[in-house]
Motif scaffolding. Structure first.
Motif, PDB file in Angstrom:
ATOM      1  N   SER A   1       0.772  -1.191  -0.079  1.00  0.00           N
ATOM      2  CA  SER A   1      -0.288  -0.053   0.153  1.00  0.00           C
ATOM      3  C   SER A   1       0.785   1.289  -0.084  1.00  0.00           C
ATOM      4  N   ILE A   2       2.074   1.229   0.717  1.00  0.00           N
ATOM      5  CA  ILE A   2       3.102   2.284   0.642  1.00  0.00           C
ATOM      6  C   ILE A   2       3.533   2.581  -0.520  1.00  0.00           C
ATOM      7  N   LEU A   3       3.866   1.398  -1.222  1.00  0.00           N
ATOM      8  CA  LEU A   3       4.510   1.568  -2.641  1.00  0.00           C
ATOM      9  C   LEU A   3       3.589   1.955  -3.708  1.00  0.00           C
ATOM     10  N   LYS A   4       2.336   1.677  -3.423  1.00  0.00           N
ATOM     11  CA  LYS A   4       1.205   2.142  -4.496  1.00  0.00           C
ATOM     12  C   LYS A   4       1.100   3.604  -4.597  1.00  0.00           C
ATOM     13  N   ALA A   5       1.031   4.026  -3.061  1.00  0.00           N
ATOM     14  CA  ALA A   5       0.750   5.651  -2.798  1.00  0.00           C
ATOM     15  C   ALA A   5       1.716   6.481  -3.088  1.00  0.00           C
ATOM     16  N   LEU A   6       3.094   5.979  -3.008  1.00  0.00           N
ATOM     17  CA  LEU A   6       4.274   6.641  -3.346  1.00  0.00           C
ATOM     18  C   LEU A   6       4.386   6.751  -4.721  1.00  0.00           C
ATOM     19  N   ARG A   7       4.120   5.589  -5.406  1.00  0.00           N
ATOM     20  CA  ARG A   7       4.233   5.539  -6.974  1.00  0.00           C
ATOM     21  C   ARG A   7       3.219   6.507  -7.519  1.00  0.00           C
ATOM     22  N   ARG A   8       1.796   6.382  -7.190  1.00  0.00           N
ATOM     23  CA  ARG A   8       0.962   7.286  -7.661  1.00  0.00           C
ATOM     24  C   ARG A   8       1.394   9.038  -7.317  1.00  0.00           C
ATOM     25  N   LEU A   9       1.763   9.033  -6.250  1.00  0.00           N
ATOM     26  CA  LEU A   9       1.944  10.600  -5.857  1.00  0.00           C
ATOM     27  C   LEU A   9       3.224  11.219  -6.858  1.00  0.00           C
ATOM     28  N   LEU A  10       4.268  10.204  -7.117  1.00  0.00           N
ATOM     29  CA  LEU A  10       5.513  10.726  -7.744  1.00  0.00           C
ATOM     30  C   LEU A  10       5.328  10.621  -9.204  1.00  0.00           C
ATOM     31  N   THR A  11       4.448   9.654  -9.535  1.00  0.00           N
ATOM     32  CA  THR A  11       4.036   9.784 -11.108  1.00  0.00           C
ATOM     33  C   THR A  11       3.214  10.824 -11.615  1.00  0.00           C
ATOM     34  N   LEU A  12       2.203  11.037 -10.716  1.00  0.00           N
ATOM     35  CA  LEU A  12       1.457  12.452 -10.795  1.00  0.00           C
ATOM     36  C   LEU A  12       1.759  13.532 -10.885  1.00  0.00           C
ATOM     37  N   THR A  13       2.760  13.941  -9.780  1.00  0.00           N
ATOM     38  CA  THR A  13       2.985  15.173  -9.103  1.00  0.00           C
ATOM     39  C   THR A  13       4.185  15.507  -9.581  1.00  0.00           C
ATOM     40  N   PRO A  14       4.674  16.417 -10.377  1.00  0.00           N
ATOM     41  CA  PRO A  14       5.989  17.071 -10.592  1.00  0.00           C
ATOM     42  C   PRO A  14       6.415  17.781  -9.594  1.00  0.00           C
ATOM     43  N   CYS A  15       7.885  17.831  -9.414  1.00  0.00           N
ATOM     44  CA  CYS A  15       8.296  18.718  -8.220  1.00  0.00           C
ATOM     45  C   CYS A  15       9.187  19.772  -8.756  1.00  0.00           C
ATOM     46  N   LYS A  16       8.885  20.844  -8.041  1.00  0.00           N
ATOM     47  CA  LYS A  16       9.713  21.997  -8.650  1.00  0.00           C
ATOM     48  C   LYS A  16      10.467  22.537  -7.609  1.00  0.00           C
ATOM     49  N   VAL A  17      11.944  22.773  -8.084  1.00  0.00           N
ATOM     50  CA  VAL A  17      12.933  23.523  -7.220  1.00  0.00           C
ATOM     51  C   VAL A  17      13.311  24.689  -7.984  1.00  0.00           C
ATOM     52  N   GLY A  18      13.155  25.703  -7.446  1.00  0.00           N
ATOM     53  CA  GLY A  18      13.644  26.936  -8.071  1.00  0.00           C
ATOM     54  C   GLY A  18      12.973  27.034  -9.509  1.00  0.00           C
ATOM     55  N   ASP A  19      13.366  27.011 -10.463  1.00  0.00           N
ATOM     56  CA  ASP A  19      13.011  27.078 -11.780  1.00  0.00           C
ATOM     57  C   ASP A  19      13.041  25.786 -12.478  1.00  0.00           C
ATOM     58  N   LYS A  20      13.591  24.591 -11.785  1.00  0.00           N
ATOM     59  CA  LYS A  20      13.688  23.307 -12.241  1.00  0.00           C
ATOM     60  C   LYS A  20      12.561  22.625 -11.938  1.00  0.00           C
ATOM     61  N   ILE A  21      11.696  21.800 -13.021  1.00  0.00           N
ATOM     62  CA  ILE A  21      10.673  20.980 -12.694  1.00  0.00           C
ATOM     63  C   ILE A  21      11.296  19.654 -12.840  1.00  0.00           C
ATOM     64  N   TYR A  22      10.939  18.601 -11.840  1.00  0.00           N
ATOM     65  CA  TYR A  22      11.473  17.402 -12.051  1.00  0.00           C
ATOM     66  C   TYR A  22      10.310  16.575 -12.201  1.00  0.00           C
ATOM     67  N   LYS A  23      10.129  15.629 -13.075  1.00  0.00           N
ATOM     68  CA  LYS A  23       9.190  14.503 -13.521  1.00  0.00           C
ATOM     69  C   LYS A  23       9.888  13.077 -13.419  1.00  0.00           C
ATOM     70  N   PHE A  24       9.059  12.410 -12.936  1.00  0.00           N
ATOM     71  CA  PHE A  24       9.678  10.971 -12.257  1.00  0.00           C
ATOM     72  C   PHE A  24       9.142   9.810 -13.197  1.00  0.00           C
ATOM     73  N   THR A  25      10.034   8.970 -13.098  1.00  0.00           N
ATOM     74  CA  THR A  25       9.585   7.371 -13.519  1.00  0.00           C
ATOM     75  C   THR A  25       9.962   6.677 -12.342  1.00  0.00           C
ATOM     76  N   VAL A  26       8.850   6.051 -11.782  1.00  0.00           N
ATOM     77  CA  VAL A  26       9.268   5.169 -10.590  1.00  0.00           C
ATOM     78  C   VAL A  26       9.279   3.691 -10.825  1.00  0.00           C
ATOM     79  N   ASP A  27      10.359   3.212 -10.231  1.00  0.00           N
ATOM     80  CA  ASP A  27      10.314   1.648  -9.945  1.00  0.00           C
ATOM     81  C   ASP A  27      10.062   1.376  -8.581  1.00  0.00           C
ATOM     82  N   SER A  28       9.379   0.388  -8.151  1.00  0.00           N
ATOM     83  CA  SER A  28       8.856   0.133  -6.744  1.00  0.00           C
ATOM     84  C   SER A  28       9.220  -1.451  -6.637  1.00  0.00           C
ATOM     85  N   PHE A  29       9.857  -1.867  -5.325  1.00  0.00           N
ATOM     86  CA  PHE A  29       9.918  -3.201  -4.820  1.00  0.00           C
ATOM     87  C   PHE A  29       9.573  -3.308  -3.458  1.00  0.00           C
ATOM     88  N   ALA A  30       9.093  -4.323  -3.221  1.00  0.00           N
ATOM     89  CA  ALA A  30       8.748  -4.788  -1.918  1.00  0.00           C
ATOM     90  C   ALA A  30       9.959  -5.688  -1.209  1.00  0.00           C
TER      91      ALA A  30
END
Length: 193
Positions: free
Chosen positions: A12-41
């Motif tokens: 459940s933690i993996l699914k929640a983190l994967r969903r958050l990181l694949t749907l929500t880009p992250c902005k630091v200063g002017d840089k926007i980070y988008k993610f490809t996520v691999d998850s493992f139990a």
């Protein structure tokens, strides 16, 4: 696109983190980070994947049944030393935190349950620091090259290893030939040898 590895024994933690990181880009200063996520139990499966797949950041649970987060990140650091490392834990364990910093070289210890904004900010900051560190290493390598302290081949080997972990590891046969580790090949490739 930045590649992130997440390791947690709770699906459940993996699914929640994967969903958050694949749907929500992250902005630091002017840089926007988008993610490809691999998850493992399984930390062992994650390490196997990391032998051949480069990551920009790894986020690991602290308490897992077969291998704790510090041991996992320490092993991961051996494979990909430039990768940013974070620990996520529901337990406030001072000794664990000290071990994570000293042994695994983590840049941040985050608590469960997490705040999405704080988690994304921590990931963005870790990625920005990683980029800065890698640029500093590149400039230092160029300075060492100009002073004759390192060869162009060594710089290229370092670059290739960062892009494709394990590519510079060669298994030599007793006669000096290069051996192929068949366990690393896809099933379809094994019949072609």
């Amino acid at each position: 696109m930045n590649r992130i590895l997440i390791v947690d024994d709770e699906e459940s933690i993996l699914k929640a983190l994967r969903r958050l990181l694949t749907l929500t880009p992250c902005k630091v200063g002017d840089k926007i980070y988008k993610f490809t996520v691999d998850s493992f139990a399984s930390p062992e499966a994650a390490l196997e994947k990391a032998r051949h797949t480069p990551y920009d950041l790894v986020l690991s649970d602290y308490r897992m049944p077969r291998m704790d987060g510090v041991a996992f990140l320490k092993a991961f650091r051996e494979l990909q030393p430039e990768c940013a490392r974070l620990i996520l834990s529901g337990y406030a364990d001072l000794n664990g935190l000290i071990g994570a910093i000293n042994e695994a070289g983590i840049s941040r210890f985050l608590s469960k349950p997490w705040n999405d904004y704080e988690l994304l900010a921590a990931i963005g900051q870790a990625l920005a620091l990683r980029e800065l560190t890698m640029e500093n290493q590149r400039l230092a390598d160029l300075a060492r090259l100009s002073m004759g302290q390192v060869s162009p081949e060594e710089i290229e080997r370092k670059r290739l290893e960062a892009e494709e972990p394990g590519i510079t590891s060669v298994i030599w046969g007793p006669d000096g030939s290069v051996m192929i580790d068949e366990s690393l090949l896809d099933d379809g490739d094994q019949g072609k040898l």
